[in-house]
Motif scaffolding. Sequence first.
Motif, PDB file in Angstrom:
ATOM      1  N   MET A   1       1.050  -1.407   0.101  1.00 13.66           N
ATOM      2  CA  MET A   1      -0.143  -0.018   0.153  1.00 13.66           C
ATOM      3  C   MET A   1       0.383   1.056  -0.019  1.00 13.66           C
ATOM      4  O   MET A   1       1.898   1.559   0.361  1.00 13.66           O
TER       5      MET A   1
ATOM      6  N   ALA B   1       1.087   5.426   0.554  1.00 17.92           N
ATOM      7  CA  ALA B   1       0.301   6.205   1.614  1.00 17.92           C
ATOM      8  C   ALA B   1       0.540   7.634   0.928  1.00 17.92           C
ATOM      9  O   ALA B   1       2.438   7.749   0.789  1.00 17.92           O
TER      10      ALA B   1
ATOM     11  N   ARG C   1       1.514  11.673   3.373  1.00 18.51           N
ATOM     12  CA  ARG C   1       0.566  12.734   3.999  1.00 18.51           C
ATOM     13  C   ARG C   1       1.624  13.690   4.242  1.00 18.51           C
ATOM     14  O   ARG C   1       2.590  13.910   4.172  1.00 18.51           O
TER      15      ARG C   1
ATOM     16  N   THR D   1      -4.868   7.508   1.258  1.00 18.45           N
ATOM     17  CA  THR D   1      -3.569   5.269   1.041  1.00 18.45           C
ATOM     18  C   THR D   1      -4.196   5.347  -0.710  1.00 18.45           C
ATOM     19  O   THR D   1      -5.937   5.907  -0.780  1.00 18.45           O
ATOM     20  N   TYR D   2      -3.551   4.799  -1.533  1.00 21.43           N
ATOM     21  CA  TYR D   2      -4.344   4.131  -3.051  1.00 21.43           C
ATOM     22  C   TYR D   2      -4.924   2.752  -1.604  1.00 21.43           C
ATOM     23  O   TYR D   2      -4.309   2.082  -0.811  1.00 21.43           O
TER      24      TYR D   2
ATOM     25  N   GLU E   1      -4.703  -0.289   6.015  1.00 22.67           N
ATOM     26  CA  GLU E   1      -4.878   1.391   5.659  1.00 22.67           C
ATOM     27  C   GLU E   1      -4.400   1.406   7.416  1.00 22.67           C
ATOM     28  O   GLU E   1      -3.517   2.365   7.625  1.00 22.67           O
TER      29      GLU E   1
ATOM     30  N   ALA F   1      -0.916   1.685   8.072  1.00 24.79           N
ATOM     31  CA  ALA F   1      -0.164   2.732   7.290  1.00 24.79           C
ATOM     32  C   ALA F   1      -0.240   3.889   8.210  1.00 24.79           C
ATOM     33  O   ALA F   1       0.137   4.327   7.997  1.00 24.79           O
ATOM     34  N   CYS F   2      -1.793   4.119   8.326  1.00 20.83           N
ATOM     35  CA  CYS F   2      -1.313   5.202   9.275  1.00 20.83           C
ATOM     36  C   CYS F   2      -1.009   5.263  10.070  1.00 20.83           C
ATOM     37  O   CYS F   2      -0.414   6.299  10.719  1.00 20.83           O
TER      38      CYS F   2
ATOM     39  N   CYS G   1       2.248   5.825   9.863  1.00 14.98           N
ATOM     40  CA  CYS G   1       3.243   7.528   9.079  1.00 14.98           C
ATOM     41  C   CYS G   1       3.147   8.400  10.364  1.00 14.98           C
ATOM     42  O   CYS G   1       3.609   9.809  10.498  1.00 14.98           O
TER      43      CYS G   1
ATOM     44  N   CYS H   1       5.654   3.463   1.002  1.00 14.60           N
ATOM     45  CA  CYS H   1       5.244   2.672   0.890  1.00 14.60           C
ATOM     46  C   CYS H   1       5.188   1.205   2.119  1.00 14.60           C
ATOM     47  O   CYS H   1       6.588   1.370   1.692  1.00 14.60           O
TER      48      CYS H   1
ATOM     49  N   GLN I   1       1.079   8.791  -7.544  1.00 13.37           N
ATOM     50  CA  GLN I   1       2.179   8.513  -6.529  1.00 13.37           C
ATOM     51  C   GLN I   1       3.000   9.397  -6.870  1.00 13.37           C
ATOM     52  O   GLN I   1       3.217   9.760  -5.469  1.00 13.37           O
TER      53      GLN I   1
ATOM     54  N   THR J   1      -6.743   9.680  -4.086  1.00 12.34           N
ATOM     55  CA  THR J   1      -6.204   8.798  -4.282  1.00 12.34           C
ATOM     56  C   THR J   1      -7.557   7.310  -5.126  1.00 12.34           C
ATOM     57  O   THR J   1      -7.258   6.640  -5.445  1.00 12.34           O
TER      58      THR J   1
END
Length: 374
Positions: A173, A175, A177, A185-186, A216, A219-220, A223, A233, A283, A299
């Motif tokens: 994924m 992301a 920010r 995110t994609y 997701e 990822a959050c 980040c 990524c 991206q 996204t």
Amino acid sequence: MLAMEARRMGYRIHTYSPEHNSPTGQIADFEYAAPYNDAAAVRSFAKGVDALTFEFENVPSLVAETAEAEGVPVRPSGSILHAAQNRQREKSMLTRAGLPVTPFRAITDIKQLAEAVHEIGFPAILKTAAFGYDGKGQTRIERDTGLESAWNSLGRQPCVLEAFVNFERELSMVAARGQDGAFATYPLVENRHVNHILDVTIAPADVEPSVAQEAERLACKLCEFLDLTGVLCIEYFLVSEPGMGGNSHDPELQSTGRLLINEIAPRPHNSGHWTIEGAVTSQFEQQLRTVSGLAPGSTEQLRPAVMLNLLGDLWQSGEPNWPALLAFSNLKLHLYGKHEPRPGRKMGHLTVTAGTTAEALEMGLQARTALQRG
């Protein structure tokens, strides 16, 4: 591809690398060609830009440190780059963030390797701590593997021993920010590899909604932990049983627990190239936006898409058959401007969009086969 987005949006771009006429240098406003450890050249480069970013991890920390000393923001930060350059630092950072990773041990000598194998068990994967990508710098250890031989094969340098993961599939994924914490995110994608090199990316991945939601959420969390400004990524292993990582202190993550983070890349990633045609914002535009202090763009995925890599192997019988490839109407060709095709070297990629990922994949494979002469 970043430089192309910069041109389109009215930005000027300078590039720095050890070689002249690099793919970015071919279209940048100014190309600096000097060693990365040339502090004076790096300082001169930094003075000419408003912000600095990078497109791969193996850039010495001197570059980020010099830019930051000149007051030039480095996005993502030099500390994130430093962590991503080394598997031990990367996995230790992920563990501190409370994120699920494969069980691992740091190795600096043969005695530690023997102890780590005893703790982790067989099979296991021994990887160099630094400079490993596309399957380079790693070897599999089985019960009958000679540990001394395995250690020697990787140059007796600092390594990481990881437990072998019998995963269902590999996912990733991308992301983005912004400086203000705006996060996007994609869709989660599936990656298929050949000889440890990414071959095909399928967007979106055919997984349960809960898996995409978990990706997701992870990822959050990462980040925010990194206070990231830029694009990142995250590569995942999808495993059959929950809780395989064993290191997460977050009850919510432990309850879902079907994803392990394999590694991260604080930059646009090969598995995100499909976004150029397949999403509202590529991206690379996201990288430009976030590094420049703008908010991430949408996204949203426009159509199912498949990305297929073009490796230097395709040139072994001469120039590929480009007219045959481009006879496929739903296909976009990207060549990177690299001068020398070599086996395993990524020379470009194809993106196919269609009504379904199955249709896109079938067309992409047929088109890539059509490239081969003889």
